[in-house]
Design a protein around this motif. Structure first.
Motif, PDB file in Angstrom:
ATOM      1  N   LEU A  26      32.592  25.971 -14.503  1.00  0.00           N
ATOM      2  CA  LEU A  26      33.011  24.594 -14.749  1.00  0.00           C
ATOM      3  C   LEU A  26      33.820  24.495 -16.035  1.00  0.00           C
ATOM      4  O   LEU A  26      33.497  25.136 -17.034  1.00  0.00           O
ATOM      5  CB  LEU A  26      31.793  23.677 -14.857  1.00  0.00           C
ATOM      6  N   ASP A  27      34.863  23.706 -15.986  1.00  0.00           N
ATOM      7  CA  ASP A  27      35.661  23.371 -17.164  1.00  0.00           C
ATOM      8  C   ASP A  27      34.994  22.152 -17.790  1.00  0.00           C
ATOM      9  O   ASP A  27      35.139  21.037 -17.306  1.00  0.00           O
ATOM     10  CB  ASP A  27      37.099  23.068 -16.734  1.00  0.00           C
ATOM     11  N   GLU A  53      27.632  22.582 -18.377  1.00  0.00           N
ATOM     12  CA  GLU A  53      27.987  23.893 -17.855  1.00  0.00           C
ATOM     13  C   GLU A  53      27.518  24.043 -16.418  1.00  0.00           C
ATOM     14  O   GLU A  53      26.613  23.344 -15.974  1.00  0.00           O
ATOM     15  CB  GLU A  53      27.361  24.988 -18.709  1.00  0.00           C
ATOM     16  N   GLY A  54      28.133  24.968 -15.718  1.00  0.00           N
ATOM     17  CA  GLY A  54      27.709  25.272 -14.365  1.00  0.00           C
ATOM     18  C   GLY A  54      28.649  26.258 -13.726  1.00  0.00           C
ATOM     19  O   GLY A  54      29.679  26.628 -14.306  1.00  0.00           O
ATOM     20  N   GLU A  55      28.274  26.685 -12.519  1.00  0.00           N
ATOM     21  CA  GLU A  55      29.120  27.613 -11.803  1.00  0.00           C
ATOM     22  C   GLU A  55      29.148  27.264 -10.327  1.00  0.00           C
ATOM     23  O   GLU A  55      28.211  26.670  -9.782  1.00  0.00           O
ATOM     24  CB  GLU A  55      28.688  29.061 -12.005  1.00  0.00           C
ATOM     25  N   ILE A  56      30.258  27.628  -9.715  1.00  0.00           N
ATOM     26  CA  ILE A  56      30.454  27.451  -8.282  1.00  0.00           C
ATOM     27  C   ILE A  56      30.786  28.825  -7.717  1.00  0.00           C
ATOM     28  O   ILE A  56      31.644  29.521  -8.256  1.00  0.00           O
ATOM     29  CB  ILE A  56      31.618  26.480  -7.998  1.00  0.00           C
ATOM     30  N   SER A  69      25.742  25.322  -8.980  1.00  0.00           N
ATOM     31  CA  SER A  69      24.588  25.201  -9.872  1.00  0.00           C
ATOM     32  C   SER A  69      25.069  24.601 -11.191  1.00  0.00           C
ATOM     33  O   SER A  69      26.004  25.128 -11.799  1.00  0.00           O
ATOM     34  CB  SER A  69      23.977  26.579 -10.099  1.00  0.00           C
ATOM     35  N   VAL A  70      24.435  23.500 -11.602  1.00  0.00           N
ATOM     36  CA  VAL A  70      24.857  22.770 -12.804  1.00  0.00           C
ATOM     37  C   VAL A  70      23.606  22.349 -13.579  1.00  0.00           C
ATOM     38  O   VAL A  70      22.584  22.010 -12.977  1.00  0.00           O
ATOM     39  CB  VAL A  70      25.660  21.503 -12.408  1.00  0.00           C
TER      40      VAL A  70
END
Length: 190
Positions: A26-27, A53-56, A69-70
């Protein structure tokens, strides 16, 4: 014949490896969660989370194979008014939580259109975990003109009942329903 089968196996293996989900981060500067609720019928009150923050794990060829997931601390909430923030962090709301983290982890994705999906996941808020469904839209994916790498942007919406998460103080005068609007950008991880 064996060489044709071998060539086909190599081609299929290459295709499946190509189609695997790719990690995007995530930006934080362009990702926000805005929430709103009705205040005693007089107004709509807004709050926001930003800088989280998080990721895809994004699979553009097979979006149902993607995941997200965030997480963020509840104390990073922006209310626009210091006394409201203080009240939200009091025992009436988040002050009774052992863990101040808010998190969402997807459990499934149902593709509903060319750029739309329903993302089901576990939302943990105020130490309570419930399944929620986000109505999501892929806004755009492709090369970012300034960053020079793959980028993706998504919007999503949901309506939550705050009482489901032990945050129902003053309902129904202050609406139990909270509308959530999410807009995120994510960059392909290096």
């Amino acid at each position: 014949m064996k060489s044709i089968l071998f060539a086909a196996a190599v081609a299929l293996a290459g295709t499946s490896a190509f189609a695997a989900p790719e990690k995007y981060m995530l930006d934080a500067s362009h990702s926000q969660i805005v929430f709103s609720y009705n205040h005693i019928g007089f107004s709509t009150t807004y709050g926001m989370f930003s800088g989280f923050e998080g990721e895809i794990m994004f699979d553009e060829a097979d979006p149902a194979a993607s995941s997200v997931s965030v997480s963020m601390p509840a104390s990073s909430m922006i209310t626009g008014w210091e006394k409201r923030f203080g009240h939200f962090m009091s025992p009436d709301f988040f002050g009774s939580a052992e863990n101040d983290m808010v998190s969402f982890t997807s459990t499934s994705i149902e593709v509903t259109g060319e750029k739309t999906a329903k993302i089901t996941g576990d939302l943990t808020l105020n130490d309570v975990t419930k399944s929620v469904v986000l109505d999501a839209v892929l806004n755009k994916s492709g090369q970012h003109p300034r960053a020079g790498k793959a980028w993706a942007g998504f919007d999503a919406t949901a309506t939550l009942l705050r009482s489901d998460f032990g945050l129902g103080a003053f309902a129904p005068a202050v609406s139990d329903e909270v509308d959530v609007m999410i807009s995120i950008e994510a960059a392909k991880a290096d």
